[in-house]
Design an enzyme around this catalytic site. Structure first.
Site, mmCIF file in Angstrom:
data_model
loop_
_atom_site.group_PDB
_atom_site.id
_atom_site.type_symbol
_atom_site.label_atom_id
_atom_site.label_comp_id
_atom_site.label_asym_id
_atom_site.label_seq_id
_atom_site.Cartn_x
_atom_site.Cartn_y
_atom_site.Cartn_z
ATOM 1 N N SER A 116 10.034 1.493 9.648
ATOM 2 C CA SER A 116 8.742 0.977 8.911
ATOM 3 C C SER A 116 8.675 -0.248 8.838
ATOM 4 O O SER A 116 9.409 -1.190 8.914
ATOM 5 C CB SER A 116 8.880 1.687 7.572
ATOM 6 O OG SER A 116 7.850 1.310 6.733
ATOM 7 N N GLU A 177 3.694 6.575 0.943
ATOM 8 C CA GLU A 177 2.579 5.308 1.546
ATOM 9 C C GLU A 177 1.170 5.853 1.318
ATOM 10 O O GLU A 177 0.474 5.076 0.821
ATOM 11 C CB GLU A 177 3.108 5.158 2.994
ATOM 12 C CG GLU A 177 2.015 4.073 3.568
ATOM 13 C CD GLU A 177 2.510 4.318 5.139
ATOM 14 O OE1 GLU A 177 3.699 3.645 5.314
ATOM 15 O OE2 GLU A 177 1.643 4.611 6.021
HETATM 16 C C1 6PG Z 1 5.224 2.147 8.528
HETATM 17 C C2 6PG Z 1 3.574 2.960 8.782
HETATM 18 C C3 6PG Z 1 3.577 3.322 10.145
HETATM 19 C C4 6PG Z 1 2.267 3.769 10.367
HETATM 20 C C5 6PG Z 1 1.741 5.060 10.024
HETATM 21 C C6 6PG Z 1 0.470 5.217 9.223
HETATM 22 O O1 6PG Z 1 5.921 2.747 7.889
HETATM 23 O O2 6PG Z 1 5.158 1.222 9.288
HETATM 24 O O3 6PG Z 1 3.990 4.185 8.006
HETATM 25 O O4 6PG Z 1 4.559 4.303 10.460
HETATM 26 O O5 6PG Z 1 1.340 2.879 10.364
HETATM 27 O O6 6PG Z 1 1.787 6.148 10.863
HETATM 28 O O7 6PG Z 1 0.238 6.488 9.150
HETATM 29 P P1 6PG Z 1 -1.499 6.851 9.316
HETATM 30 O O8 6PG Z 1 -2.014 6.492 10.524
HETATM 31 O O9 6PG Z 1 -1.403 8.450 9.121
HETATM 32 O O10 6PG Z 1 -2.174 6.366 7.979
#
Ligand code: 6PG
Length: 467
Positions: A116, A177
């Site tokens: 992440s 998130e």
């Molecule tokens: C992270 C984000 C990353 C990604 C998500 C967004 O932790 O860096 O979560 O993994 O940006 O997949 O999810 P959505 O496209 O479903 O909003």
């Protein structure tokens, strides 16, 4: 994100990093744009594998699903027992459990690692959630620790658990998130529509909040997004973004798994559903055409019992409308020709949800089988509009009295979502584009766009993001 992770690895303690992309052009671009990094580029998987020291460790950053399986297959054909394959994508943890089993049967270590931090995090130090075996972590741990973010001297990486545990925890991270982004967006919407503040003024409010209990990355970047001005129109950026929020699936998985586990994650589920509501413009446009301006909420001249009755009826109408939406979506996905009126007809007797008002649903679909939501049928539109003031009094009374009404409350929010001309989904899109380059659409012209948030903040036209 993959190239930034490779750059991060290459920048540590004289590391040399082997890189491979199925498009050699992309690999060449990476190595020419970053001559400072110690990269060894390969054009074939065989060369890539040959360039690795043993035990070999490869981190895959590709689209979750079939793409990941294909790369694992080609790597495992060249890897030897003891080598490690790490999947750093947002994989479904049940796929990770399966893949770990398949690879360990061949003597290979397979580690599903949630990563992440978006593109910038990948470069400067992400939070890493690896699963897989304890044995694999002995080799992998120090590598991941060297590239992870560090807080109070502690690297943001830990061996989460075996096989799919890392991807499971990353999935939940993403669910949280979603909820966090939705809550921030609701706060923005309240400050804007009730408080009457401009996006720039709300940016200042968020910046101030960011120095207190709410201090967080998402609050910080929300202020940045709200401060942004669209260069083409001079309007606030958030006002030109189409208010239809996208998603890649992890929020949905979180809710599906929570349902299986029997864990109430209503906040996350509402955030996922809020994105879904925003992405149905046909329902929103049709509903706005049949509901009038908000009524005055009189505080006298009504009885509490009758208000409860009306709130119950309005919420019930919403529940049935949502249920029929789900039937329509299921029929479309699985290729069933379901007659909605016939379903309402057979539900009028015998079954548990039998009710007088199912006749109204039969009539609604007889009048127009293609209505985008039952709520725009004249009878139901009038029913919810007539009950609206009572519904609002009851939901606010419940809140003031500490009585939980998740059913009434979420039904009323659904009504309000359909009735709103603009949803804060535009802000969610801005946040997603900021941290993950997920792109957005504009409300005033076709195409897909991305703002160079960590560059000069200009907007570029681009392809829709798939990562
Ligand atoms: C992270 C984000 C990353 C990604 C998500 C967004 O932790 O860096 O979560 O993994 O940006 O997949 O999810 P959505 O496209 O479903 O909003």
């Amino acid at each position: 994100m993959g190239s930034n992770l490779a750059r991060n690895l290459a920048s540590r303690d004289g590391n040399t990093v082997a890189v491979f992309n199925r498009s050699p052009e992309r690999t060449r671009l990476l190595t020419t744009e970053h001559p400072e990094a110690n990269f060894v580029a390969s054009e074939t998987i065989a060369d890539f594998v040959a360039s690795l020291s043993k035990p070999r460790t490869a981190i895959i950053m590709v689209q979750a699903g079939a793409g990941t399986d294909a790369v694992i297959k080609s790597l495992s054909e060249h890897f030897e027992p003891g080598d490690i394959i790490v999947d750093g994508g947002n994989a479904d943890f049940t796929d990770t459990i399966r893949r770990e089993k398949e690879q360990s049967a061949k003597g290979l270590n397979f580690v599903g690692a949630g990563i992440s931090g978006g593109e910038e995090g990948a470069l400067k130090g992400p939070s890493i959630m690896p699963g897989g075996s304890v044995e694999a972590y002995k080799t992998l741990g120090p590598i991941l620790e060297s590239i992870a973010a560090v807080v109070d001297g502690v690297p943001c990486v830990t061996h989460v658990g075996t096989d799919g545990a890392g991807h499971f925890v990353k999935m939940i991270h993403n669910g949280i998130e979603y909820a966090d982004m939705q809550l921030i967006s609701e706060a923005y919407d309240l400050l804007r529509k009730v408080g009457g503040h401009s996006p720039a003024a709300i940016a200042d409010v968020f910046t101030e909040w960011n120095s207190g209990d709410l201090e967080s990355y998402l609050i910080e970047i929300t202020a940045e997004v709200l401060r942004q001005v669209d260069t083409k129109t001079g309007k606030p950026f958030v006002d030109i973004v189409l208010d239809e929020a996208g998603s890649k699936g992890t929020g949905v998985w979180t809710v599906q798994n929570a349902l299986d586990l029997g864990v109430p994650v209503g906040g996350i589920a509402e955030a996922v559903f809020a994105r879904a509501v925003s992405s149905h413009p046909e329902q929103r446009v049709a509903f706005r055409a049949v509901v009038d301006a908000r009524p005055e909420i009189a505080v006298v001249g009504h009885t509490f019992e009758d208000d409860v009755r009306q709130a119950l009826y309005s919420s019930k109408v919403v529940a049935y409308a949502q249920g029929f939406d789900a039937i329509i979506a299921g029929a479309e996905k699985y290729g069933w020709k379901i007659d909605k009126g016939a379903i309402a007809t057979i539900w009028r007797g015998g079954c548990i949800i039998r009710a007088q008002f199912l006749n109204r649903i039969v009539d609604a679909y007889a009048n127009d089988p293609s209505i985008p939501t039952l709520l725009v049928d004249p009878y139901f539109a009038k029913a919810v509009a007539d009950g609206e003031a009572a519904w609002r009094r009851i939901v606010s009374t419940a809140a003031l009295s500490g009585i939980p009404v998740p059913g009434f409350g979420s039904a009323l929010s659904y009504f309000d979502s359909l009735a709103s001309e603009r949803l804060p989904a535009a802000l969610v899109q801005g946040q997603r584009d900021f941290f993950g380059a997920h792109t957005y659409k504009r409300a005033d012209q076709p195409g897909t766009f991305h703002t160079l948030w960590s560059g000069d903040r200009t907007e570029i036209e681009t392809e829709a993001s798939t990562h």
